[in-house]
Scaffold this active site. Sequence first.
Site, PDB file in Angstrom:
ATOM      1  N   CYS A  14     -11.570  -3.139  14.097  1.00  0.00           N
ATOM      2  CA  CYS A  14     -11.558  -4.786  13.765  1.00  0.00           C
ATOM      3  C   CYS A  14     -11.935  -5.323  15.492  1.00  0.00           C
ATOM      4  O   CYS A  14     -12.319  -5.924  15.749  1.00  0.00           O
ATOM      5  CB  CYS A  14     -10.184  -5.289  13.689  1.00  0.00           C
ATOM      6  N   GLU A  35     -13.826 -11.681  -7.001  1.00  0.00           N
ATOM      7  CA  GLU A  35     -12.432 -11.866  -7.063  1.00  0.00           C
ATOM      8  C   GLU A  35     -11.251 -12.144  -6.604  1.00  0.00           C
ATOM      9  O   GLU A  35     -10.481 -12.008  -6.750  1.00  0.00           O
ATOM     10  CB  GLU A  35     -12.089 -10.227  -7.180  1.00  0.00           C
ATOM     11  N   CYS A  76      -9.263  -2.497   3.582  1.00  0.00           N
ATOM     12  CA  CYS A  76      -8.273  -3.800   4.111  1.00  0.00           C
ATOM     13  C   CYS A  76      -9.430  -3.712   4.851  1.00  0.00           C
ATOM     14  O   CYS A  76     -10.357  -4.733   5.431  1.00  0.00           O
ATOM     15  CB  CYS A  76      -7.814  -3.164   5.754  1.00  0.00           C
ATOM     16  N   GLU A 122     -16.181 -11.271   2.430  1.00  0.00           N
ATOM     17  CA  GLU A 122     -15.117 -10.933   1.924  1.00  0.00           C
ATOM     18  C   GLU A 122     -14.394 -12.142   1.262  1.00  0.00           C
ATOM     19  O   GLU A 122     -13.821 -12.185  -0.059  1.00  0.00           O
ATOM     20  CB  GLU A 122     -13.933 -10.594   2.594  1.00  0.00           C
ATOM     21  N   LYS A 147     -15.704 -10.793   6.531  1.00  0.00           N
ATOM     22  CA  LYS A 147     -14.602 -11.443   6.026  1.00  0.00           C
ATOM     23  C   LYS A 147     -14.841 -12.227   5.263  1.00  0.00           C
ATOM     24  O   LYS A 147     -14.491 -13.313   5.000  1.00  0.00           O
ATOM     25  CB  LYS A 147     -13.600 -11.485   7.463  1.00  0.00           C
ATOM     26  N   GLU A 196       0.776  -1.291   0.066  1.00  0.00           N
ATOM     27  CA  GLU A 196       0.054   0.021  -0.056  1.00  0.00           C
ATOM     28  C   GLU A 196       0.892   0.985   0.105  1.00  0.00           C
ATOM     29  O   GLU A 196       0.252   2.024  -0.610  1.00  0.00           O
ATOM     30  CB  GLU A 196      -0.985   0.064   1.529  1.00  0.00           C
ATOM     31  N   GLU A 255       1.673   1.607  -3.320  1.00  0.00           N
ATOM     32  CA  GLU A 255       1.089   2.188  -4.181  1.00  0.00           C
ATOM     33  C   GLU A 255       0.872   3.290  -4.710  1.00  0.00           C
ATOM     34  O   GLU A 255       0.236   4.555  -5.038  1.00  0.00           O
ATOM     35  CB  GLU A 255      -0.547   1.645  -3.984  1.00  0.00           C
ATOM     36  N   SER A 259      -7.687   1.399  -1.919  1.00  0.00           N
ATOM     37  CA  SER A 259      -6.474   0.786  -2.490  1.00  0.00           C
ATOM     38  C   SER A 259      -6.667  -0.658  -4.122  1.00  0.00           C
ATOM     39  O   SER A 259      -7.843  -1.790  -3.100  1.00  0.00           O
ATOM     40  CB  SER A 259      -5.991   0.727  -1.496  1.00  0.00           C
TER      41      SER A 259
END
Lengths: 563, 160
Positions: free
Chosen positions: A503, A366, A299, A361, A358, A279, A282, A319
Amino acid sequence: MMKGSMIIDGRKIEFDNEKNILEVVRKAGIDLPTFCYHSELSIYGACRMCIVEDNRGNIFATCSTLPQDGMEIYTNTPKIIKYRKNIMELLLSNHDRDCTTCSKTGNCKLQELSSKLFMQEVRFESKTRNEEIDTSSLAIVRNPNKCILCGDCVRMCEEVQGVGAISFAYRGSNMKITPAFNRNITEVNCVDCGQCRAICPTGAITIKNEKDELINYLNDDNKRVVVQIAPAVRVALGENFGLEPGTITIGKIISALKYMGVESVFDTSFSADLTVMAEAEEFVERLEKKENLPLFTSCCPAWVKFADFNYKELSNNISTCKSPQQMFGSVLKKYYQEKDKEDGKETIVVSIMPCTAKKAEANREEFITNGKKDVDLVLTTQELSILIQQFGINFDNLIEDSFDMPFGFASGAGVIFGSSGGVAEAVLTRLLKQKPSVSDKEILFKNVRGLESVKEANFVIDGTEVRIAVVHGLKNAAELINKIQSGEKTYDIVEVMACPGGCIAGGGQPTPMDEEKRKKRSNGLYTLNRTAQIKSSEENPLINDLFEGLLKDDHEILHVHKK
Amino acid sequence: MENFKEIDDIIALHGNDKSSIISILHDVQHKFNYIPEDVLEYVSEKLSISPTKAFGIATFYENFSLQPKGKYIIKICDGTACHVRKSTPIIEALRKELNLSEEKITTDDLMFTVETVSCLGACGLAPVITINDKVYGKMTPEAVVDLLNEHRKEIGNEDK
């Protein structure tokens, strides 16, 4: 403001700016029962459990009444006790009381208060409707038959997350909480954050339980089970075993997983270090080209889904780095490829997360490679706790074990990913190391840490000012984005975490949660950060090994490629 | 949906403030006889209210309907005065004649909707019903069926 004294059960109690009588009563050491009162949500006054009687015989709810000088109230007169029990009886009569087979049992507010009020019978016939249980979501399960209509989930979803996926509908005895048009929760804009589950006092909203799948994998000789554990799990799981919030139990968690038959246990903080590297790289690239700024972190899957729904125009700003969970999934699958070929086993990557989103996710298209998920199974802190109990493992007496190599060592930067501000801080630490001209490191970090909803900080790299914002709670995020889009605010990096505090307060964590618990859990992570042998991600020798070895020609597996 | 132009007009009339939702839904219902799902979603988007909340509002009020209603809306008063003057047999006669029930209130051909209301404010005429806001007093089960047949004839004539 409001200052004065009132008489509570014959005792004179001073009050000073308390926002309602309930707070004054609790200050006086009397714990009035409540379902619908949460200090971080608006006052709703629905459950009526906090009623008291004044010296004139009036009965009112203390959560929605202001304290007044000279007031005289009684919290437990025979009349109040009778009424409170009546109200409780009505709540119970409408509730699916199958406690022995309810996953909330033992941690249920309704059960707790029922026991405290010594409810011995429910005279009214059950009016429980046979509502369908909504199992459509990958994150949560909604069982309307256990709902007591306190509205906590509705207010959490709307006021804190700005989502409004569920609300009250119909009225009177037909009232219920539902997504729009009685659709399934997956057919509306739910982002899977699970905060509704975290605040639900009963078993009406629970985590989608997938713990049995782990047992199946562990008992399959053709599978090799490897586990990654997110930072926030280690400072919260202990609460289920009588430990203080923030107690670090990672050694015991690793031991417990080994007892169960897991081959290797790795640290998601390690892949957080990896995320930091990718990151930061990037970001520097974008900063040089001055394009797609601000960079939004990626994230938090609830935030990513929220942006998918509401801010399509930001899709290039988010990101492209995979979240630590998914990065680790890809890396582990690659790492075990050879070994799988050698011994004919299939490696199953399981992650232990503080988060219900999650789960969703890991199922995003993808993150599915050649028909197989990069992360096969996601269990929450709560599911792991149940497994530990189910296996009969004596958690208190476990000997502490340590993470396995080569992915078992993380920097202090990787650990604080679990708290709001942590990702930004970790990326900054990396950037500052890269550009040593910066001197105001200490001041900067003070601005980013902590639990206020939005924080900002500025610093300078090679003469370029970099503006950073950290926000948690999706409603706060939406407000911040409005300011960015209207031009009122300009930033270069924005860290977004959906859950209040990050989190550590995820939808898969032990409940109930409050501000104090969140702080303690967060402090736990910062203790780990402070005591870490290395502070910055690029100093992690394992990261360098990985970049020079497994990922030598393949940095791309660290990035999302939208299908 | 081409009607969204009309919805935009309705919203423009009341303003796109959140607090206008009830007035807007009133006009929507007036236009369609009910509130179609896609219109409710469209309105909620325009007013920046979540569709879920808009659904909550629309289902809270008895007067809003999310189901299509018939061309003729028959309201039968079941208030105290009408009830004691035997409104129940009238309701039963109508439901039987139209093959309706407490749950199913609109005929499949979307011609008739039968609803009960708590008072029409015409207690002197009890038992009373309205058909599309026209008041018919001193009803009996036989008279109501006759009235129904008259309206059916009307529909038949229109078809010709």
